[in-house]
Design a protein around this motif. Structure first.
Motif, PDB file in Angstrom:
ATOM      1  N   VAL A   1       0.853  -1.187   0.000  1.00 49.62           N
ATOM      2  CA  VAL A   1       0.000   0.000   0.000  1.00 49.62           C
ATOM      3  C   VAL A   1       0.892   1.242   0.000  1.00 49.62           C
ATOM      4  O   VAL A   1       1.876   1.313   0.751  1.00 49.62           O
ATOM      5  CB  VAL A   1      -0.942   0.034   1.230  1.00 49.62           C
ATOM      6  CG1 VAL A   1      -1.784   1.307   1.222  1.00 49.62           C
ATOM      7  CG2 VAL A   1      -1.837  -1.198   1.249  1.00 49.62           C
ATOM      8  N   LEU A   2       0.565   2.212  -0.841  1.00 47.98           N
ATOM      9  CA  LEU A   2       1.308   3.471  -0.858  1.00 47.98           C
ATOM     10  C   LEU A   2       0.865   4.332   0.313  1.00 47.98           C
ATOM     11  O   LEU A   2      -0.336   4.558   0.530  1.00 47.98           O
ATOM     12  CB  LEU A   2       1.066   4.222  -2.167  1.00 47.98           C
ATOM     13  CG  LEU A   2       1.788   5.572  -2.263  1.00 47.98           C
ATOM     14  CD1 LEU A   2       3.292   5.379  -2.354  1.00 47.98           C
ATOM     15  CD2 LEU A   2       1.284   6.375  -3.462  1.00 47.98           C
ATOM     16  N   ARG A   3       1.842   4.806   1.089  1.00 50.90           N
ATOM     17  CA  ARG A   3       1.570   5.673   2.223  1.00 50.90           C
ATOM     18  C   ARG A   3       2.464   6.905   2.164  1.00 50.90           C
ATOM     19  O   ARG A   3       3.411   6.973   1.384  1.00 50.90           O
ATOM     20  CB  ARG A   3       1.835   4.936   3.539  1.00 50.90           C
ATOM     21  CG  ARG A   3       1.046   3.653   3.741  1.00 50.90           C
ATOM     22  CD  ARG A   3      -0.410   3.901   3.990  1.00 50.90           C
ATOM     23  NE  ARG A   3      -1.095   2.671   4.399  1.00 50.90           N
ATOM     24  CZ  ARG A   3      -2.413   2.543   4.466  1.00 50.90           C
ATOM     25  NH1 ARG A   3      -3.194   3.577   4.158  1.00 50.90           N
ATOM     26  NH2 ARG A   3      -2.963   1.402   4.838  1.00 50.90           N
ATOM     27  N   GLN A   4       2.165   7.869   3.032  1.00 48.90           N
ATOM     28  CA  GLN A   4       2.988   9.075   3.178  1.00 48.90           C
ATOM     29  C   GLN A   4       3.177   9.337   4.668  1.00 48.90           C
ATOM     30  O   GLN A   4       2.198   9.327   5.432  1.00 48.90           O
ATOM     31  CB  GLN A   4       2.315  10.268   2.512  1.00 48.90           C
ATOM     32  CG  GLN A   4       3.176  11.512   2.423  1.00 48.90           C
ATOM     33  CD  GLN A   4       2.482  12.622   1.640  1.00 48.90           C
ATOM     34  OE1 GLN A   4       1.253  12.687   1.570  1.00 48.90           O
ATOM     35  NE2 GLN A   4       3.263  13.509   1.047  1.00 48.90           N
ATOM     36  N   ASP A   5       4.423   9.533   5.093  1.00 48.24           N
ATOM     37  CA  ASP A   5       4.661   9.732   6.518  1.00 48.24           C
ATOM     38  C   ASP A   5       4.430  11.184   6.917  1.00 48.24           C
ATOM     39  O   ASP A   5       4.087  12.034   6.090  1.00 48.24           O
ATOM     40  CB  ASP A   5       6.055   9.238   6.920  1.00 48.24           C
ATOM     41  CG  ASP A   5       7.194  10.063   6.345  1.00 48.24           C
ATOM     42  OD1 ASP A   5       6.971  11.222   5.933  1.00 48.24           O
ATOM     43  OD2 ASP A   5       8.334   9.548   6.303  1.00 48.24           O
ATOM     44  N   GLY A   6       4.609  11.481   8.201  1.00 47.00           N
ATOM     45  CA  GLY A   6       4.314  12.809   8.712  1.00 47.00           C
ATOM     46  C   GLY A   6       5.205  13.899   8.176  1.00 47.00           C
ATOM     47  O   GLY A   6       4.864  15.087   8.277  1.00 47.00           O
ATOM     48  N   SER A   7       6.349  13.511   7.599  1.00 52.05           N
ATOM     49  CA  SER A   7       7.263  14.498   7.009  1.00 52.05           C
ATOM     50  C   SER A   7       7.058  14.659   5.508  1.00 52.05           C
ATOM     51  O   SER A   7       7.786  15.408   4.855  1.00 52.05           O
ATOM     52  CB  SER A   7       8.714  14.090   7.293  1.00 52.05           C
ATOM     53  OG  SER A   7       8.967  14.066   8.681  1.00 52.05           O
ATOM     54  N   GLY A   8       6.079  13.933   4.965  1.00 51.41           N
ATOM     55  CA  GLY A   8       5.756  14.062   3.546  1.00 51.41           C
ATOM     56  C   GLY A   8       6.447  13.087   2.630  1.00 51.41           C
ATOM     57  O   GLY A   8       6.286  13.166   1.405  1.00 51.41           O
ATOM     58  N   TYR A   9       7.213  12.120   3.181  1.00 49.80           N
ATOM     59  CA  TYR A   9       7.913  11.147   2.350  1.00 49.80           C
ATOM     60  C   TYR A   9       6.998   9.964   2.025  1.00 49.80           C
ATOM     61  O   TYR A   9       6.296   9.454   2.901  1.00 49.80           O
ATOM     62  CB  TYR A   9       9.164  10.639   3.064  1.00 49.80           C
ATOM     63  CG  TYR A   9      10.171  11.711   3.368  1.00 49.80           C
ATOM     64  CD1 TYR A   9      10.930  12.286   2.352  1.00 49.80           C
ATOM     65  CD2 TYR A   9      10.368  12.161   4.673  1.00 49.80           C
ATOM     66  CE1 TYR A   9      11.859  13.282   2.636  1.00 49.80           C
ATOM     67  CE2 TYR A   9      11.288  13.148   4.961  1.00 49.80           C
ATOM     68  CZ  TYR A   9      12.029  13.705   3.939  1.00 49.80           C
ATOM     69  OH  TYR A   9      12.947  14.692   4.211  1.00 49.80           O
TER      70      TYR A   9
END
Length: 282
Positions: free
Chosen positions: A92-100
């Motif tokens: 699954v594609l995700r994005q972390d809290g820093s935008g990565y």
């Protein structure tokens, strides 16, 4: 102290020339430069949506975080695309809290694999990864080749011992193998950039760096002389090819580069800098 470790531990890279622009490479340098002479290998970059598809056929693009990834395209120019035909096993594609951006694996059944990748023209594999393991079995795999890297001639694996928070590398020649792990742990879960050199020969030559720091390695089991070359096997991401539970990786993969040759000191620095721009690991 090695050349690369010395450079990073000196003032050259600590707020000096690095920040003045001489070594600013993340915005202009591309890992495709590692393949300029036709080297075998692959580049996976989940931050590039144009390389992501929800299905293994590559007909339904990924357009937003939270969507499944059934196929990721190789950016090296070798066409070593990785896919997952079973919908329930897709990342699954995700994005972390820093935008990565990253690919999330559940540690149960998620994985990707390629068609056979022919590394028979080389006796050295260089692997760069950006990852964040969140839990795992005995030896969760980031990347390996062949369905049985422990016993297949010309195989390699990049994994870890989650319980001790150590990174592991293994290379196998025609009959014997070398397995080593970092001497100290890294407090998993944590986001790290790893570089592994796995060179076959009369005596294997291996090395590892974590977050741009050279690591002392210890034997995980008996170290033996090995000979090459590497083999012609599929590449597996997130688990060993046979799907053994102990090898299932749970966590995040931010980027992955595999190159079939020895890297120069500057290439190592460039690749680590590029992956750091995708992870913010250090």
């Amino acid at each position: 102290m090695s050349l690369t470790a010395g450079l990073f531990n000196s003032g050259i890279f600590k707020g000096g020339l690095f920040n003045e622009g001489l070594f600013k490479q993340s915005s202009t340098w591309s890992p495709t430069a590692l393949f300029s002479s036709g080297e075998q290998g692959l580049i996976y970059d989940p931050s590039d949506f144009s390389t992501l598809f929800q299905n293994s056929a590559g007909t339904t693009p990924v357009t937003a975080v939270g969507q499944p990834v059934g196929k990721i395209l190789d950016k090296s120019g070798n066409g070593n695309h990785a896919s997952q035909a079973t919908s329930a096993y897709r990342l699954v594609l995700r994005q972390d809290g820093s935008g990565y951006y990253y690919l999330e694996l559940d540690g149960v059944d998620d994985s990707l694999s390629t068609a056979s990748v022919d590394f028979t023209g080389t006796n050295c594999i260089s692997i760069f990864t950006g990852e964040r393991p969140t839990e795992g079995g005995s030896f969760p795999m980031i990347v390996s080749n062949s369905t049985a890297p422990d016993s297949s001639a010309g195989s390699f694996r990049a994994d870890m011992t989650y319980s001790t928070s150590k990174y592991v590398l293994q290379c196998r020649g025609t009959t014997t193998r070398t397995i080593k792990e970092t001497a100290s742990g890294f407090s998993f879960p944590s986001t790290n950039i790893t570089y592994r050199k796995l060179q076959l020969g009369t005596v294997s030559s291996v090395a590892m760096r974590v977050n741009a720091v050279d690591q002392a390695l210890t034997d995980l089991s008996t170290t033996n002389p090995v000979v090459g070359p590497y083999g012609n096997y599929p590449i597996y991401i997130g688990a060993r090819g046979d799907g053994a539970a102990a090898t299932r990786f749970a966590g995040r993969i931010y980027s992955l580069i595999v190159v079939g040759r020895v890297m120069t000191a500057q290439e190592i620095i460039s690749a680590e800098t590029w992956i750091n721009s995708k992870t913010g690991a250090y």
